[in-house]
Design an enzyme around this catalytic site. Sequence first.
Site, PDB file in Angstrom:
ATOM      1  N   ARG A 235     -12.179  -4.630  -2.733  1.00 29.00           N
ATOM      2  CA  ARG A 235     -11.748  -5.895  -3.337  1.00 29.00           C
ATOM      3  C   ARG A 235     -12.299  -7.075  -2.535  1.00 29.00           C
ATOM      4  O   ARG A 235     -11.956  -7.223  -1.359  1.00 29.00           O
ATOM      5  CB  ARG A 235     -10.217  -5.997  -3.343  1.00 29.00           C
ATOM      6  CG  ARG A 235      -9.512  -4.899  -4.138  1.00 29.00           C
ATOM      7  CD  ARG A 235      -9.543  -5.154  -5.623  1.00 29.00           C
ATOM      8  NE  ARG A 235      -9.101  -4.002  -6.385  1.00 29.00           N
ATOM      9  CZ  ARG A 235      -7.862  -3.829  -6.865  1.00 29.00           C
ATOM     10  NH1 ARG A 235      -6.943  -4.736  -6.655  1.00 29.00           N
ATOM     11  NH2 ARG A 235      -7.569  -2.752  -7.559  1.00 29.00           N
ATOM     12  N   GLU A 237     -11.447 -10.023  -2.111  1.00 29.21           N
ATOM     13  CA  GLU A 237     -10.417 -11.073  -2.144  1.00 29.21           C
ATOM     14  C   GLU A 237     -10.348 -11.680  -0.759  1.00 29.21           C
ATOM     15  O   GLU A 237     -10.138 -10.951   0.213  1.00 29.21           O
ATOM     16  CB  GLU A 237      -9.039 -10.466  -2.433  1.00 29.21           C
ATOM     17  CG  GLU A 237      -8.877  -9.864  -3.796  1.00 29.21           C
ATOM     18  CD  GLU A 237      -7.557  -9.065  -3.909  1.00 29.21           C
ATOM     19  OE1 GLU A 237      -6.705  -9.130  -3.017  1.00 29.21           O
ATOM     20  OE2 GLU A 237      -7.418  -8.372  -4.917  1.00 29.21           O
ATOM     21  N   ARG A 243      -0.782  -7.928   3.807  1.00 26.53           N
ATOM     22  CA  ARG A 243      -0.818  -6.766   2.906  1.00 26.53           C
ATOM     23  C   ARG A 243      -2.094  -6.612   2.087  1.00 26.53           C
ATOM     24  O   ARG A 243      -2.136  -5.806   1.164  1.00 26.53           O
ATOM     25  CB  ARG A 243       0.386  -6.803   1.993  1.00 26.53           C
ATOM     26  CG  ARG A 243       0.386  -8.027   1.073  1.00 26.53           C
ATOM     27  CD  ARG A 243       1.517  -7.902   0.114  1.00 26.53           C
ATOM     28  NE  ARG A 243       1.380  -8.826  -0.992  1.00 26.53           N
ATOM     29  CZ  ARG A 243       2.155  -8.781  -2.047  1.00 26.53           C
ATOM     30  NH1 ARG A 243       3.084  -7.859  -2.125  1.00 26.53           N
ATOM     31  NH2 ARG A 243       1.991  -9.643  -3.009  1.00 26.53           N
ATOM     32  N   HIS A 244      -3.119  -7.387   2.408  1.00 26.89           N
ATOM     33  CA  HIS A 244      -4.386  -7.248   1.681  1.00 26.89           C
ATOM     34  C   HIS A 244      -5.496  -6.731   2.584  1.00 26.89           C
ATOM     35  O   HIS A 244      -5.705  -7.252   3.676  1.00 26.89           O
ATOM     36  CB  HIS A 244      -4.830  -8.596   1.087  1.00 26.89           C
ATOM     37  CG  HIS A 244      -4.020  -9.007  -0.102  1.00 26.89           C
ATOM     38  ND1 HIS A 244      -2.886  -9.772   0.019  1.00 26.89           N
ATOM     39  CD2 HIS A 244      -4.173  -8.742  -1.414  1.00 26.89           C
ATOM     40  CE1 HIS A 244      -2.359  -9.961  -1.191  1.00 26.89           C
ATOM     41  NE2 HIS A 244      -3.117  -9.347  -2.082  1.00 26.89           N
ATOM     42  N   GLU A 386       4.929  -5.000  -3.874  1.00 28.11           N
ATOM     43  CA  GLU A 386       4.293  -4.148  -4.876  1.00 28.11           C
ATOM     44  C   GLU A 386       3.492  -3.021  -4.224  1.00 28.11           C
ATOM     45  O   GLU A 386       2.696  -3.253  -3.330  1.00 28.11           O
ATOM     46  CB  GLU A 386       3.354  -5.031  -5.713  1.00 28.11           C
ATOM     47  CG  GLU A 386       2.594  -4.275  -6.761  1.00 28.11           C
ATOM     48  CD  GLU A 386       1.346  -5.041  -7.204  1.00 28.11           C
ATOM     49  OE1 GLU A 386       1.418  -6.266  -7.370  1.00 28.11           O
ATOM     50  OE2 GLU A 386       0.307  -4.381  -7.368  1.00 28.11           O
ATOM     51  N   SER A 389       0.702  -0.554  -9.610  1.00 24.27           N
ATOM     52  CA  SER A 389       0.551  -1.257 -10.877  1.00 24.27           C
ATOM     53  C   SER A 389       0.106  -0.222 -11.894  1.00 24.27           C
ATOM     54  O   SER A 389      -0.739   0.613 -11.571  1.00 24.27           O
ATOM     55  CB  SER A 389      -0.575  -2.276 -10.738  1.00 24.27           C
ATOM     56  OG  SER A 389      -0.120  -3.546 -10.988  1.00 24.27           O
ATOM     57  N   ARG A 437      -0.311   0.491   1.684  1.00 21.43           N
ATOM     58  CA  ARG A 437       0.928  -0.273   1.421  1.00 21.43           C
ATOM     59  C   ARG A 437       2.142   0.642   1.453  1.00 21.43           C
ATOM     60  O   ARG A 437       3.192   0.281   1.984  1.00 21.43           O
ATOM     61  CB  ARG A 437       0.847  -0.974   0.067  1.00 21.43           C
ATOM     62  CG  ARG A 437       0.007  -2.226   0.143  1.00 21.43           C
ATOM     63  CD  ARG A 437       0.311  -3.153  -1.023  1.00 21.43           C
ATOM     64  NE  ARG A 437      -0.662  -4.229  -1.034  1.00 21.43           N
ATOM     65  CZ  ARG A 437      -0.732  -5.135  -1.992  1.00 21.43           C
ATOM     66  NH1 ARG A 437       0.102  -5.092  -3.021  1.00 21.43           N
ATOM     67  NH2 ARG A 437      -1.628  -6.089  -1.926  1.00 21.43           N
TER      68      ARG A 437
HETATM   69  P1  AMO Z   1      -3.975  -3.217  -8.839  1.00 17.26           P
HETATM   70  O1  AMO Z   1      -5.099  -4.168  -8.741  1.00 17.26           O
HETATM   71  O2  AMO Z   1      -2.605  -3.803  -8.950  1.00 17.26           O
HETATM   72  O3  AMO Z   1      -4.138  -2.262 -10.094  1.00 17.26           O
HETATM   73  O4  AMO Z   1      -4.013  -2.240  -7.601  1.00 17.26           O
HETATM   74  C1  AMO Z   1      -3.151  -1.116  -7.518  1.00 17.26           C
HETATM   75  C2  AMO Z   1      -2.442  -1.068  -6.179  1.00 17.26           C
HETATM   76  O5  AMO Z   1      -3.371  -1.116  -5.125  1.00 17.26           O
HETATM   77  C3  AMO Z   1      -2.807  -1.809  -4.006  1.00 17.26           C
HETATM   78  N1  AMO Z   1      -3.650  -2.955  -3.665  1.00 17.26           N
HETATM   79  C4  AMO Z   1      -4.057  -3.270  -2.432  1.00 17.26           C
HETATM   80  N2  AMO Z   1      -3.825  -2.710  -1.233  1.00 17.26           N
HETATM   81  C5  AMO Z   1      -4.394  -3.264  -0.159  1.00 17.26           C
HETATM   82  N3  AMO Z   1      -5.201  -4.348  -0.200  1.00 17.26           N
HETATM   83  C6  AMO Z   1      -5.468  -4.941  -1.386  1.00 17.26           C
HETATM   84  N4  AMO Z   1      -6.294  -5.992  -1.408  1.00 17.26           N
HETATM   85  C7  AMO Z   1      -4.885  -4.419  -2.570  1.00 17.26           C
HETATM   86  N5  AMO Z   1      -4.957  -4.753  -3.866  1.00 17.26           N
HETATM   87  C8  AMO Z   1      -4.211  -3.853  -4.510  1.00 17.26           C
HETATM   88  C9  AMO Z   1      -1.421  -2.227  -4.402  1.00 17.26           C
HETATM   89  C10 AMO Z   1      -1.502  -2.234  -5.900  1.00 17.26           C
HETATM   90  O6  AMO Z   1      -0.238  -2.030  -6.476  1.00 17.26           O
HETATM   91  N6  AMO Z   1      -6.448  -0.391 -12.198  1.00 17.26           N
HETATM   92  C11 AMO Z   1      -5.142  -0.828 -11.766  1.00 17.26           C
HETATM   93  C12 AMO Z   1      -4.188   0.317 -11.635  1.00 17.26           C
HETATM   94  C13 AMO Z   1      -3.821   0.947 -12.949  1.00 17.26           C
HETATM   95  O7  AMO Z   1      -3.425   0.216 -13.871  1.00 17.26           O
HETATM   96  O8  AMO Z   1      -3.894   2.181 -13.021  1.00 17.26           O
HETATM   97  C14 AMO Z   1      -5.268  -1.579 -10.455  1.00 17.26           C
HETATM   98  O9  AMO Z   1      -6.253  -1.467  -9.755  1.00 17.26           O
HETATM   99  O10 AMO Z   1      -0.536  -1.226  -3.934  1.00 17.26           O
HETATM  100  P1  ATP Z   2      -2.534  -6.669  -6.939  1.00 21.25           P
HETATM  101  O1  ATP Z   2      -2.427  -5.430  -6.164  1.00 21.25           O
HETATM  102  O2  ATP Z   2      -2.114  -6.591  -8.358  1.00 21.25           O
HETATM  103  O3  ATP Z   2      -3.751  -7.464  -6.640  1.00 21.25           O
HETATM  104  P2  ATP Z   2      -1.340  -8.144  -5.035  1.00 21.25           P
HETATM  105  O4  ATP Z   2       0.011  -7.945  -4.505  1.00 21.25           O
HETATM  106  O5  ATP Z   2      -2.522  -7.901  -4.210  1.00 21.25           O
HETATM  107  O6  ATP Z   2      -1.338  -7.345  -6.317  1.00 21.25           O
HETATM  108  P3  ATP Z   2      -2.493 -10.613  -5.894  1.00 21.25           P
HETATM  109  O7  ATP Z   2      -2.377 -11.057  -7.303  1.00 21.25           O
HETATM  110  O8  ATP Z   2      -3.807 -10.286  -5.308  1.00 21.25           O
HETATM  111  O9  ATP Z   2      -1.420  -9.471  -5.799  1.00 21.25           O
HETATM  112  O10 ATP Z   2      -1.796 -11.641  -4.973  1.00 21.25           O
HETATM  113  C1  ATP Z   2      -0.394 -11.628  -4.959  1.00 21.25           C
HETATM  114  C2  ATP Z   2       0.141 -12.635  -4.033  1.00 21.25           C
HETATM  115  O11 ATP Z   2      -0.501 -12.553  -2.780  1.00 21.25           O
HETATM  116  C3  ATP Z   2      -0.093 -14.021  -4.539  1.00 21.25           C
HETATM  117  O12 ATP Z   2       0.990 -14.414  -5.334  1.00 21.25           O
HETATM  118  C4  ATP Z   2      -0.143 -14.814  -3.274  1.00 21.25           C
HETATM  119  O13 ATP Z   2       1.129 -15.313  -2.960  1.00 21.25           O
HETATM  120  C5  ATP Z   2      -0.501 -13.822  -2.204  1.00 21.25           C
HETATM  121  N1  ATP Z   2      -1.810 -14.119  -1.695  1.00 21.25           N
HETATM  122  C6  ATP Z   2      -3.006 -13.722  -2.152  1.00 21.25           C
HETATM  123  N2  ATP Z   2      -3.983 -14.223  -1.405  1.00 21.25           N
HETATM  124  C7  ATP Z   2      -3.402 -14.938  -0.446  1.00 21.25           C
HETATM  125  C8  ATP Z   2      -3.880 -15.697   0.666  1.00 21.25           C
HETATM  126  N3  ATP Z   2      -5.183 -15.817   0.949  1.00 21.25           N
HETATM  127  N4  ATP Z   2      -2.974 -16.280   1.464  1.00 21.25           N
HETATM  128  C9  ATP Z   2      -1.678 -16.167   1.212  1.00 21.25           C
HETATM  129  N5  ATP Z   2      -1.156 -15.468   0.195  1.00 21.25           N
HETATM  130  C10 ATP Z   2      -2.001 -14.876  -0.623  1.00 21.25           C
END
Ligand code: AMO
Ligand code: ATP
Length: 463
Positions: A235, A237, A243-244, A386, A389, A437
């Site tokens: 990703r 991002e 948590r990312h 989360e 998803s 996560r």
């Molecule tokens: P989504 O984008 O929500 O859904 O990702 C699924 C799960 O992956 C984890 N996750 C992450 N963990 C660490 N770092 C990140 N940047 C990050 N982004 C996501 C979370 C999240 O819930 N294709 C859909 C899934 C589906 O519908 O089957 C998808 O990718 O735990």
């Molecule tokens: P998904 O797994 O669906 O991507 P996620 O929990 O990673 O879920 P995002 O939609 O990527 O969700 O981001 C969720 C939340 O993470 C956002 O609402 C925002 O508050 C927080 N977030 C994302 N990027 C940043 C950042 N650079 N700094 C602070 N918070 C962030």
Amino acid sequence: PRQTRHQISTLESHIGETVLLRARVHTSRGKGNVVFLVLRQRIDTIQAVLTAKPEKISKPMVKWTSSLSDESIVLVEGVVTAVPTPIQSTTIHNAEIQISKIHLISGLSATLPFTIDDASRSEAELQAADAQFNKVLLDTRLNNRIIDLRTQTNQAIFKLQAAIGSLFRDYLSGEGFTEIHSPKLQGQATESGASVFKVSYFKGNAYLAQSPQLAKQMCIASDFERVYEIGPVFRAEDSNTHRHLTEFMGLDLEMAIEEHYHEVMELLDGLFKNIFAGLKAQYKTEIETVGRQFPADEFKWREETLKLTFKEATNMLVEDGVPAEDLDDINTENEKRLGRLVKAKYDTDYFIIDKFPMALRPFYTMPDPEDPTLSNSYDFFMRGEEILSGAQRVHDPALLIENMRSKGVNPDEMKDYINAFRFGCPPHGGGGIGLERVLMLFLKLNNIRRASLFPRDPKRLEP
Ligand code: AMO
Ligand code: ATP
């Protein structure tokens, strides 16, 4: 002939015998004619003593031994003796080795940035204002990860990570799923185009898979019926949060539906409860070990999982004082707040939110047939964050194209994926889990980097 090397963990049953073993010097303390070494194999330690004796062990030998750096690897021979006052511990062993021979197998050619003991301090010790020791911060640990990973805590964390993978695999295999391996090099984005890594690919470009989404659905169109994958997810991002990660391990599954998408939700729920119960039953020691460095209240779930609709969840937040206009989506802060409200009311760290608004979900999500502003989709949460998803998917090519257009995705770039549904495809759904996560939240590590061997984030590509 090859001599058998002994394991520290079993030496208590070899009192009086001469043993040979390879271990690290965990610590050493020289005192005139005697050196006390604490030897370590993985998480097990034992004391070993070298005493100068005329004709047998020279004083220079004792001096050389006391100069060995911590973390050197040595081969030791000696007699195992009993210790007068045993300590209660599963990893500190109640015997002592009287060393007769010691050889250096692998020494250090650089200075240790920190000791294993430094790296093993609990959060509380680290925060103590009068702490007299070397405080090892997360960045320093990650920069020197191979040493950091030697702590008991990290050895336990990564055993638990492997356990989650095994529990996931075993459960799904028992439910008739086939493991698949989908390509990570893609001709187009698999999720939103905004978060895709572009890499050069001969004369053109390729994209790193942001999920196995397209491939796992195409396997359903190919009659696999139930599939899962454990594989890397990329990703792009720029999210510098606790948590990312930019690369994480995705635990994905996809399955054909008989009548209702809740079949998938129920299966996922059974899977999670099996993982939680399996960890608790089979990895008690590891969980306790991690808990000593990262204290956590025990992870709680209910026999009957709490399921809220998106509407019910946002209502709980409104009742708690969050302005309704802030709740088109549930942001990280409100997600955590909801987790606290749920915990107080229902005493659970695990729950599901169902029926998200269609506007919040990706193009492949099935709208709710009764209210197309909503969707047949769900997220799963642990400790208010989360972890999964998922959704029922659109298996009708015309509706898929319409969804793509309304979400700004160009159908011309996804022809093969759309075509997969032109030759008949059963209704289906699935979900994606972030392994790190789940591990972070189960153990309450507070930072996803601690749940990743060599984490990748926007600021870290090494080591
Ligand atoms: P989504 O984008 O929500 O859904 O990702 C699924 C799960 O992956 C984890 N996750 C992450 N963990 C660490 N770092 C990140 N940047 C990050 N982004 C996501 C979370 C999240 O819930 N294709 C859909 C899934 C589906 O519908 O089957 C998808 O990718 O735990
Ligand atoms: P998904 O797994 O669906 O991507 P996620 O929990 O990673 O879920 P995002 O939609 O990527 O969700 O981001 C969720 C939340 O993470 C956002 O609402 C925002 O508050 C927080 N977030 C994302 N990027 C940043 C950042 N650079 N700094 C602070 N918070 C962030």
